[in-house]
Motif scaffolding. Sequence first.
Motif, PDB file in Angstrom:
ATOM      1  N   PHE A  11       0.831  -1.205   0.000  1.00  0.00           N
ATOM      2  CA  PHE A  11       0.000   0.000   0.000  1.00  0.00           C
ATOM      3  C   PHE A  11       0.864   1.253   0.000  1.00  0.00           C
ATOM      4  O   PHE A  11       0.543   2.242  -0.681  1.00  0.00           O
ATOM      5  CB  PHE A  11      -0.925  -0.009   1.220  1.00  0.00           C
ATOM      6  CG  PHE A  11      -1.856   1.177   1.272  1.00  0.00           C
ATOM      7  CD1 PHE A  11      -2.946   1.249   0.424  1.00  0.00           C
ATOM      8  CD2 PHE A  11      -1.626   2.200   2.162  1.00  0.00           C
ATOM      9  CE1 PHE A  11      -3.799   2.344   0.466  1.00  0.00           C
ATOM     10  CE2 PHE A  11      -2.470   3.301   2.214  1.00  0.00           C
ATOM     11  CZ  PHE A  11      -3.561   3.369   1.361  1.00  0.00           C
ATOM     12  N   ALA A  12       1.968   1.247   0.746  1.00  0.00           N
ATOM     13  CA  ALA A  12       2.870   2.402   0.760  1.00  0.00           C
ATOM     14  C   ALA A  12       3.493   2.632  -0.611  1.00  0.00           C
ATOM     15  O   ALA A  12       3.610   3.772  -1.069  1.00  0.00           O
ATOM     16  CB  ALA A  12       3.957   2.200   1.817  1.00  0.00           C
ATOM     17  N   VAL A  13       3.890   1.546  -1.276  1.00  0.00           N
ATOM     18  CA  VAL A  13       4.469   1.680  -2.621  1.00  0.00           C
ATOM     19  C   VAL A  13       3.430   2.210  -3.605  1.00  0.00           C
ATOM     20  O   VAL A  13       3.718   3.113  -4.407  1.00  0.00           O
ATOM     21  CB  VAL A  13       5.030   0.323  -3.084  1.00  0.00           C
ATOM     22  CG1 VAL A  13       5.419   0.372  -4.557  1.00  0.00           C
ATOM     23  CG2 VAL A  13       6.235  -0.071  -2.232  1.00  0.00           C
ATOM     24  N   LEU A  14       2.219   1.657  -3.554  1.00  0.00           N
ATOM     25  CA  LEU A  14       1.160   2.126  -4.452  1.00  0.00           C
ATOM     26  C   LEU A  14       0.828   3.592  -4.205  1.00  0.00           C
ATOM     27  O   LEU A  14       0.683   4.380  -5.154  1.00  0.00           O
ATOM     28  CB  LEU A  14      -0.080   1.255  -4.260  1.00  0.00           C
ATOM     29  CG  LEU A  14      -1.312   1.628  -5.099  1.00  0.00           C
ATOM     30  CD1 LEU A  14      -1.008   1.478  -6.582  1.00  0.00           C
ATOM     31  CD2 LEU A  14      -2.506   0.759  -4.713  1.00  0.00           C
ATOM     32  N   LEU A  15       0.724   3.973  -2.946  1.00  0.00           N
ATOM     33  CA  LEU A  15       0.431   5.365  -2.610  1.00  0.00           C
ATOM     34  C   LEU A  15       1.539   6.289  -3.080  1.00  0.00           C
ATOM     35  O   LEU A  15       1.284   7.369  -3.634  1.00  0.00           O
ATOM     36  CB  LEU A  15       0.225   5.488  -1.100  1.00  0.00           C
ATOM     37  CG  LEU A  15      -0.331   6.813  -0.584  1.00  0.00           C
ATOM     38  CD1 LEU A  15      -1.769   7.013  -1.045  1.00  0.00           C
ATOM     39  CD2 LEU A  15      -0.254   6.868   0.939  1.00  0.00           C
ATOM     40  N   SER A  16       2.785   5.889  -2.895  1.00  0.00           N
ATOM     41  CA  SER A  16       3.913   6.713  -3.323  1.00  0.00           C
ATOM     42  C   SER A  16       3.957   6.850  -4.839  1.00  0.00           C
ATOM     43  O   SER A  16       4.255   7.929  -5.359  1.00  0.00           O
ATOM     44  CB  SER A  16       5.221   6.119  -2.809  1.00  0.00           C
ATOM     45  OG  SER A  16       5.244   6.076  -1.400  1.00  0.00           O
ATOM     46  N   CYS A  17       3.658   5.778  -5.554  1.00  0.00           N
ATOM     47  CA  CYS A  17       3.670   5.843  -7.017  1.00  0.00           C
ATOM     48  C   CYS A  17       2.568   6.773  -7.532  1.00  0.00           C
ATOM     49  O   CYS A  17       2.802   7.570  -8.457  1.00  0.00           O
ATOM     50  CB  CYS A  17       3.506   4.439  -7.595  1.00  0.00           C
ATOM     51  SG  CYS A  17       4.921   3.351  -7.338  1.00  0.00           S
ATOM     52  N   CYS A  18       1.377   6.690  -6.943  1.00  0.00           N
ATOM     53  CA  CYS A  18       0.289   7.576  -7.374  1.00  0.00           C
ATOM     54  C   CYS A  18       0.610   9.034  -7.053  1.00  0.00           C
ATOM     55  O   CYS A  18       0.391   9.933  -7.882  1.00  0.00           O
ATOM     56  CB  CYS A  18      -1.015   7.154  -6.707  1.00  0.00           C
ATOM     57  SG  CYS A  18      -1.621   5.539  -7.211  1.00  0.00           S
ATOM     58  N   ALA A  19       1.125   9.281  -5.854  1.00  0.00           N
ATOM     59  CA  ALA A  19       1.483  10.646  -5.486  1.00  0.00           C
ATOM     60  C   ALA A  19       2.613  11.181  -6.371  1.00  0.00           C
ATOM     61  O   ALA A  19       2.601  12.350  -6.772  1.00  0.00           O
ATOM     62  CB  ALA A  19       1.886  10.699  -4.020  1.00  0.00           C
ATOM     63  N   SER A  20       3.577  10.328  -6.694  1.00  0.00           N
ATOM     64  CA  SER A  20       4.693  10.764  -7.547  1.00  0.00           C
ATOM     65  C   SER A  20       4.208  11.121  -8.941  1.00  0.00           C
ATOM     66  O   SER A  20       4.718  12.069  -9.554  1.00  0.00           O
ATOM     67  CB  SER A  20       5.748   9.658  -7.621  1.00  0.00           C
ATOM     68  OG  SER A  20       6.266   9.380  -6.342  1.00  0.00           O
ATOM     69  N   ALA A  21       3.236  10.375  -9.458  1.00  0.00           N
ATOM     70  CA  ALA A  21       2.679  10.720 -10.764  1.00  0.00           C
ATOM     71  C   ALA A  21       2.019  12.094 -10.726  1.00  0.00           C
ATOM     72  O   ALA A  21       2.152  12.890 -11.675  1.00  0.00           O
ATOM     73  CB  ALA A  21       1.675   9.655 -11.189  1.00  0.00           C
ATOM     74  N   MET A  22       1.330  12.418  -9.636  1.00  0.00           N
ATOM     75  CA  MET A  22       0.705  13.724  -9.511  1.00  0.00           C
ATOM     76  C   MET A  22       1.758  14.823  -9.416  1.00  0.00           C
ATOM     77  O   MET A  22       1.666  15.855 -10.095  1.00  0.00           O
ATOM     78  CB  MET A  22      -0.202  13.760  -8.280  1.00  0.00           C
ATOM     79  CG  MET A  22      -0.939  15.078  -8.081  1.00  0.00           C
ATOM     80  SD  MET A  22      -1.857  15.166  -6.524  1.00  0.00           S
ATOM     81  CE  MET A  22      -0.489  15.311  -5.355  1.00  0.00           C
ATOM     82  N   TYR A  23       2.787  14.623  -8.591  1.00  0.00           N
ATOM     83  CA  TYR A  23       3.811  15.652  -8.434  1.00  0.00           C
ATOM     84  C   TYR A  23       4.618  15.848  -9.716  1.00  0.00           C
ATOM     85  O   TYR A  23       5.028  16.967 -10.037  1.00  0.00           O
ATOM     86  CB  TYR A  23       4.742  15.289  -7.284  1.00  0.00           C
ATOM     87  CG  TYR A  23       4.075  15.314  -5.930  1.00  0.00           C
ATOM     88  CD1 TYR A  23       3.284  16.392  -5.536  1.00  0.00           C
ATOM     89  CD2 TYR A  23       4.225  14.249  -5.028  1.00  0.00           C
ATOM     90  CE1 TYR A  23       2.674  16.412  -4.299  1.00  0.00           C
ATOM     91  CE2 TYR A  23       3.609  14.270  -3.795  1.00  0.00           C
ATOM     92  CZ  TYR A  23       2.835  15.353  -3.444  1.00  0.00           C
ATOM     93  OH  TYR A  23       2.222  15.377  -2.214  1.00  0.00           O
ATOM     94  N   THR A  24       4.838  14.772 -10.448  1.00  0.00           N
ATOM     95  CA  THR A  24       5.582  14.900 -11.702  1.00  0.00           C
ATOM     96  C   THR A  24       4.822  15.748 -12.714  1.00  0.00           C
ATOM     97  O   THR A  24       5.411  16.604 -13.394  1.00  0.00           O
ATOM     98  CB  THR A  24       5.863  13.505 -12.277  1.00  0.00           C
ATOM     99  OG1 THR A  24       6.643  12.751 -11.343  1.00  0.00           O
ATOM    100  CG2 THR A  24       6.620  13.607 -13.590  1.00  0.00           C
ATOM    101  N   SER A  25       3.522  15.542 -12.802  1.00  0.00           N
ATOM    102  CA  SER A  25       2.734  16.281 -13.786  1.00  0.00           C
ATOM    103  C   SER A  25       2.449  17.716 -13.349  1.00  0.00           C
ATOM    104  O   SER A  25       2.377  18.615 -14.187  1.00  0.00           O
ATOM    105  CB  SER A  25       1.412  15.552 -14.039  1.00  0.00           C
ATOM    106  OG  SER A  25       0.661  15.453 -12.839  1.00  0.00           O
TER     107      SER A  25
END
Length: 411
Positions: A204-218
């Motif tokens: 869950f931590a990895v999934l949450l970090s990946c989703c948040a990183s996609a938002m911050y990247t864009s």
Amino acid sequence: PSCCCCCCRRSHLNEDTGRFVLLAALIGLYLVAGATVFSALESPGEAEARARWGATLRNFSAAHGVAEPELRAFLRHYEAALAAGVRADALRPRWDFPGAFYFVGTVVSTIGFGMTTPATVGGKAFLIAYGLFGCAGTILFFNLFLERIISLLAFIMRACRERQLRRSGLLPATFRRGSALSEADCLAGWKPSVYHVLLILGLFAVLLSCCASAMYTSVEGWDYVDSLYFCFVTFSTIGFGDLVSSQHAAYRNQGLYRLGNFLFILLGVCCIYSLFNVISILIKQVLNWMLRKLSCRCCARCCPAPGAPLARRNAITPGSRLRRRLAALGAEPAARDSDAEGRRLSGELISMRDLTASNKVSLALLQKQLSETANGYPRSVCVNTRQNGFSGGVGALGIMNNRLAETSASR
């Protein structure tokens, strides 16, 4: 017969101290290793950056006829203004209400980015009192969040276990939770695995970090690796402050982005805090195993007789006795918290032999919470602990509550 070996007697009496000293030594070695790696990785880049900056200063001083000491003095004034929130680029004010709300969020969550700090005497004095109660309340919130996460995972894992038993034919299709069949051997002896909790929290931590990183990247325009780095630094409350979200003057869909940023940080901090609690129990498991390996082996009488009671609740017992103790605890849940029965499950862990023997034998504290939640009965608490209010909790909060309960009950 009593043990005649003095070093063994001291080992039994000072086991907690030994665990503390061993952990301190391992942390020291861990720090030395980390400092060595980071020094090797980052030192060449720092030297190169210093060389480029020195060349830039010399070129600017020669091109504009400004003495280098005067130029450096001007840059020091700019650094002071930067610390107060003044920047060369036109960014949004740091101390408007959204900026102040973002700041207090980093304070109570102990993230502390450092991009905004109080500059007035009144602000610094208020921060001391505000952070004292705010950080304490937030830590309590994180512990309560951990309890709810464990309860949810326990119910999910029990449902998966029931489904597996139905497929294998060990449970009838008409089985309902709370019925008489719920006490059948196929489920009464089942205990959720703490390692499954660790795996689920990690995923869950990895999934949450990946989703948040996609938002911050864009939105922020960072590289994806930088966004992942920001997520870990923020969610773990390290908070370096080299990358900080929501600092531009305006964003597209600004309200939606700020809401998403807040939710990602809140969920991420709670999830990583819960993950850290589980990992800390695994570390304590390894420490117990290391202490057992380092303990005195020269005297065969160090081990108590098979029928003798445990001298200390925190003592590390041989694997066979511990397996019998865990089996007895699983058969009699009401006696789990009795000191007369020997070892109380208040965060103390099992040996490495039991850790590697079967994944079903879980670590004591979280396994107890998982089992009680999954089977639908509350943890039995003695009258003294209930009256004094020291009961419940998992992780660091549960260990503290149990210690306080023991201290209060002994008076």
